[in-house]
Design an enzyme around this catalytic site. Structure first.
Site, PDB file in Angstrom:
ATOM      1  NE  ARG A  56      46.706  67.280  50.796  1.00 15.18           N
ATOM      2  CZ  ARG A  56      47.373  68.325  51.240  1.00 15.18           C
ATOM      3  NH1 ARG A  56      47.445  68.535  52.534  1.00 15.18           N
ATOM      4  NH2 ARG A  56      47.953  69.162  50.427  1.00 15.18           N
ATOM      5  CB  CYS A  57      45.095  62.029  44.555  1.00 16.65           C
ATOM      6  SG  CYS A  57      44.202  61.739  43.010  1.00 16.65           S
TER       7      CYS A  57
END
Length: 159
Positions: A56-57
């Site tokens: 989720r970066c």
């Protein structure tokens, strides 16, 4: 003569220390996303690019470049090792979710580890080794932080 002897002793200690760090590196293992053991000893005499990753970066587009590097250079001795981490609260909950994400979104075929800590007292042994052998520059500042290990088992660079 006494100074020369001290110098020789110091060099020998440094060489033994470097040998010790190399041996320790190649004793480290991870589990991959399917719970198989990844032994760093299998990567001896290869260049290893260790990258802490998180699904989720905002930097996940780097997976594309990592995959291209893996495909282009794996037969010439480059290992790309993705180390799944939630140290910055941006990884998915399970190894299966991480595996599905990596494969479906980016076609990742290089090895990716189960989720581990990459900093602090609970960091994985690899990151403890890196800190001990190379200093604070090896502690990831964020996701997709890279540690490059040369063919001799020494850290060549971090970025």
């Amino acid at each position: 003569m006494k100074i020369f002897n001290i110098l020789i002793l110091t060099v020998l200690l440094l060489i033994n220390s470097a040998d010790s760090m190399e041996k320790k590196l190649y004793e480290i293992t991870f589990k991959d996303l399917s719970e198989n053991t990844i032994k760093l000893s299998d990567y001896k005499n290869k260049v290893i690019l260790v990258v802490n990753v998180a699904s989720r970066c905002g930097f996940t587009k780097q997976y594309e470049g990592l995959q291209k590097a893996w495909e282009k250079y794996k037969n010439r001795g480059l290992i790309v090792l993705g180390v799944s981490s939630n140290s910055f609260n941006q990884e998915l909950d399970t190894s299966q979710q991480v595996k599905n994400f990596c494969e479906s979104k980016f076609g990742i075929t290089f090895p990716v580890t189960e989720t581990v800590e990459v900093k602090g007292n609970t960091a994985h042994d690899f990151y403890k080794w890196a800190l001990q052998s190379h200093g604070k520059s090896t502690v990831p500042k964020w996701n997709f932080y890279k540690i490059l290990i040369d063919k001799n088992g020494s850290i060549a660079d971090t970025y």
